[in-house]
Enzyme design. Structure first.
Site, short mmCIF file in Angstrom:
data_model
loop_
_atom_site.label_atom_id
_atom_site.label_comp_id
_atom_site.label_asym_id
_atom_site.label_seq_id
_atom_site.Cartn_x
_atom_site.Cartn_y
_atom_site.Cartn_z
N SER A 165 0.82 -1.21 0.00
CA SER A 165 0.00 0.00 0.00
C SER A 165 0.86 1.26 0.00
CB SER A 165 -0.94 -0.01 1.22
OG SER A 165 -1.79 -1.14 1.14
N SER A 215 -4.89 0.88 2.88
CA SER A 215 -4.65 -0.40 3.57
C SER A 215 -5.68 -1.41 3.10
CB SER A 215 -4.76 -0.21 5.08
OG SER A 215 -4.59 -1.45 5.72
N LYS A 216 -5.20 -2.47 2.52
CA LYS A 216 -6.11 -3.51 2.05
C LYS A 216 -6.97 -4.01 3.21
CE LYS A 216 -6.07 -8.20 0.26
NZ LYS A 216 -5.37 -9.28 -0.43
N PHE A 218 -7.04 -2.69 6.39
CA PHE A 218 -7.36 -1.61 7.33
C PHE A 218 -7.17 -2.06 8.78
CE2 PHE A 218 -9.17 2.60 8.12
CZ PHE A 218 -8.81 3.25 6.95
N THR A 219 -6.26 -2.99 8.98
CA THR A 219 -5.95 -3.43 10.34
C THR A 219 -4.44 -3.37 10.59
OG1 THR A 219 -5.78 -5.71 9.57
CG2 THR A 219 -7.89 -5.06 10.49
N THR A 220 -3.67 -2.96 9.60
CA THR A 220 -2.21 -2.95 9.76
C THR A 220 -1.82 -1.90 10.80
OG1 THR A 220 -2.02 -3.62 7.47
CG2 THR A 220 -0.03 -2.69 8.47
N GLU A 222 0.83 -0.21 11.76
CA GLU A 222 1.53 1.03 11.41
C GLU A 222 0.57 2.02 10.76
OE1 GLU A 222 2.58 -2.02 10.83
OE2 GLU A 222 4.77 -2.19 10.83
N GLY A 277 -1.64 -7.56 -1.83
CA GLY A 277 -1.05 -6.26 -1.49
C GLY A 277 0.03 -5.85 -2.48
N ARG A 278 0.91 -6.78 -2.83
CA ARG A 278 2.04 -6.43 -3.71
C ARG A 278 1.63 -6.35 -5.17
NH1 ARG A 278 2.45 -10.97 -0.93
NH2 ARG A 278 2.64 -13.02 -1.90
N GLN A 359 9.68 -6.43 -2.75
CA GLN A 359 8.46 -6.99 -2.15
C GLN A 359 7.81 -7.97 -3.12
OE1 GLN A 359 4.89 -4.67 -1.66
NE2 GLN A 359 4.11 -6.01 -0.05
N GLU A 363 8.53 -11.36 -1.25
CA GLU A 363 7.35 -11.73 -0.47
C GLU A 363 6.57 -12.82 -1.21
OE1 GLU A 363 3.91 -8.96 0.55
OE2 GLU A 363 4.88 -9.08 2.50
N HIS A 394 29.67 3.04 -8.63
CA HIS A 394 30.69 3.66 -7.78
C HIS A 394 30.59 3.18 -6.35
CE1 HIS A 394 31.94 6.39 -11.01
NE2 HIS A 394 30.66 6.32 -11.36
N LYS A 516 4.84 -9.62 13.76
CA LYS A 516 3.76 -8.67 14.11
C LYS A 516 3.16 -9.05 15.45
CE LYS A 516 1.86 -7.84 9.46
NZ LYS A 516 0.67 -8.02 8.63
O1 BG6 Z 1 -2.55 -2.98 2.84
P1 BG6 Z 1 -2.40 -3.56 4.18
O2 BG6 Z 1 -3.51 -4.51 4.54
O3 BG6 Z 1 -2.26 -2.47 5.24
O4 BG6 Z 1 -1.09 -4.39 4.19
C1 BG6 Z 1 0.17 -3.81 3.98
C2 BG6 Z 1 1.24 -4.87 3.88
O5 BG6 Z 1 1.24 -5.58 5.09
C3 BG6 Z 1 2.24 -6.54 5.19
O6 BG6 Z 1 2.23 -7.12 6.46
C4 BG6 Z 1 2.04 -7.57 4.13
O7 BG6 Z 1 3.11 -8.47 4.21
C5 BG6 Z 1 2.04 -6.91 2.78
O8 BG6 Z 1 1.76 -7.85 1.78
C6 BG6 Z 1 1.03 -5.81 2.71
O9 BG6 Z 1 1.14 -5.14 1.48
#
Ligand code: BG6
Length: 550
Positions: A165, A215-216, A218-220, A222, A277-278, A359, A363, A394, A516
């Protein structure tokens, strides 16, 4: 033929013999001397693009291969049923079987009117409707008709996302900077390190900033934390939560979490779980790209990838450029024992391309269990790395030229520069380096040549280059939205073919989960009183050091 380990296939055994008898003795200099048509025989042109975007030329002749090697590698792909898996992918089958999902990102760039079905249902109406939404939204932002909460047009876009993302949008907006809207400021915040967000916000004004929460799931952790901090920053000035609707959009598959975060579902750009995601820069995740280069260019980007998809899908393996690139890469990994693969774009705008490919490749193919559940007894996913030329020359090219490791490499350059300054002198110099590097890697420099230059005897070995180091040369006409789309798609199909031969699932990523989970536990311990003692001694020591400080 059904199989688990690729190493049990007859063609694998044949390649093993071929390596012992022929492959490891091949000398590139000699191969060129013996066959004046080698360059023609082992290079291919991808003609699927419009005249202003293409073609793209792929030279595989500087590889430690013969026509027999190619034949055997193609046979390996056939025995591994690469074509069958390819057809299943395009058929919408759940080839990502560990997650029970289709792998259908080609539908996102299917600009034809052909239906594409998953579970018997045509996904194209949904894809087109999101594209329409992206077009309307990006037109409104770019033209200034979309106004922020104080009536001012949007000037800064902050994409908050990580992994797929983030890497695609960053790489593509950098690579296509010449097509970007000059007065639009783009920021990409991915790292949980507060510095990343703080530095971006320092340059933004809440009245003129649009946040894209990408975010695919929406729980990540970060992304959710960065998004919340960005919202707090915005509301500390805008005050009224109703203003969020003018300044926050979500790019996600998870409507429930998006709404819970407080983003209006009208500002949500959706995609489906069949987009990994990738592989998501082609989806709503690419909204920052569309905003920056405009929807028409974004569509051309999709079109380039679509052209490569059609090519990969319909071209026999013997001639199929991504399949051949993958097979040559497998030849080095699994028979020569190469561990890494270098990608050196000779294009400053493409400086994030290797990071993006890391990635995609690592990945996808960093797996050791076959589709049948067995542990492989051969090397899989290569370590992909790289930096743009000429800078890389270089720094680490010393090791590529004279180190002990075999490092297959892709060299990539456009014929036409976007900045032909000084009468194109810079680009001519860039190209001369591009060509010279692959030549030097291949030819090396013999002791006799070094000596003839007057080197003292004891210095001769130090100045000798063994040579015979392989490379692929990829020459694009120009880096345009369409040719970049085709190049990315090329690498996607390389990755796919490798995974298919190794018989691994290139589409899950369970390997990122354990860290994680453990981080969550450590975080709760950082927030609690007292020292920790329930980890190993090293981890306890490090956590306690952070808690108490020096
Ligand atoms: O888009 P998301 O759900 O926030 O995920 C972000 C990334 O989260 C990582 O943990 C995955 O390994 C990736 O594949 C992914 O792209």
């Amino acid at each position: 033929m059904s199989f688990s380990l690729a190493s049990t296939l007859p063609a694998w055994q044949a390649l093993q013999n071929h390596y012992e008898n022929v492959g490891k003795h091949l000398v590139l200099r000699d191969l060129f001397d013996k066959d004046s048509s080698r360059f023609n025989k082992l290079s291919h042109t991808f003609n699927g693009l419009k005249e202003e975007d293409g073609p793209i030329f792929f030279d595989f002749s500087k590889n430690l291969i013969t026509e027999e090697t190619v034949k055997l590698l193609v046979q390996l792909a056939k025995e591994a049923n690469v074509e069958g898996l390819r057809d299943s992918l395009f058929n919408g089958d759940h080839i990502n079987f560990t997650e029970g999902r289709a792998v259908y990102h080609p539908a996102l760039r299917n600009l034809s009117d052909k239906p594409m079905k998953v579970n018997g249902e045509d996904v194209m109406p949904g894809v087109r409707s999101v594209l329409k939404h992206m077009k309307e939204f990006s037109d409104a932002i770019r033209s200034g008709t979309w106004k922020g909460y104080t009536g001012k047009p949007i000037k800064s876009i902050v994409n908050i996302g990580i992994g797929g993302s983030d890497l695609g949008p960053v790489m593509v907006t950098e690579a296509l900077k010449p097509y970007g809207k000059q007065d639009m400021e783009l920021h990409f915040v991915s790292n949980i390190d507060g510095t990343h967000l703080a530095e971006a916000l320092n340059k933004c004004d809440p009245e003129t900033t649009l946040f894209l929460i990408a975010s695919k799931t929406f729980t990540t952790a970060e992304t959710c934390t960065n998004a919340q901090s960005a919202k707090d920053w915005f509301l500390s000035q805008a005050k009224d939560p109703a203003h969020v609707a003018k300044h926050f959009a979500a790019l996600s598959t998870n409507e429930k979490e998006v709404t819970a975060f407080g983003i209006d579902s009208a500002n949500m750009f959706e995609f489906s779980d069949w987009v990994g995601g990738r592989y998501s820069v082609w989806s709503a995740i690419g909204l920052s790209v569309a905003l920056y280069i405009g929807f028409e260019n974004f569509e051309a980007f999709l079109g380039g990838a679509h052209a490569m998809d059609n090519y990969f899908r319909s071209t026999p393996l013997e001639e199929n450029i991504p399949a051949l690139a993958a097979l040559i890469s497998i030849w080095y990994s699994d028979f020569f024992g190469a561990q890494t693969h270098l990608v050196a774009p000779y294009d400053q705008y493409m400086h994030r391309f290797p990071a993006y490919l890391q990635q995609l490749s690592m990945e996808s193919n960093g797996k050791a269990i076959t589709r049948s559940g067995d542990m492989v007894n051969y090397t899989t996913g290569k370590i992909l790395w790289g930096e743009p030329g000429t800078n890389s020359q270089h720094s680490f090219f010393q090791l590529v030229h004279q180190g002990t490791k075999l490092i297959p490499a892709d060299f990539l350059i456009p014929i036409e520069s976007h900045n032909p300054i000084d009468n194109n002198k810079h680009h001519r110099m860039l190209f001369s380096n591009f060509a010279a590097q692959t030549e030097a890697l291949m030819l090396g420099k013999t002791p006799a040549e070094v000596k003839a230059e007057g080197a003292a005897d004891e210095i001769v070995p130090h100045k000798t280059f063994v040579g015979n180091r392989p490379s692929n040369s990829i020459i694009a006409k120009k880096i345009t939205p369409a040719s970049l789309g085709a190049l990315i798609s090329f690498y996607e199909w390389v990755t796919f073919t490798e995974g298919a031969v190794w018989n691994i699932n290139s589409f899950d990523q369970f390997g990122v989960e354990l860290g994680k989970k453990l981080a969550k536990n450590v975080l709760s311990q950082l927030d609690a009183e007292g020292k920790v003692n329930d980890h190993d001694a090293s981890t306890n020591g490090l956590i306690n050091l952070f808690k108490t400080g020096f």
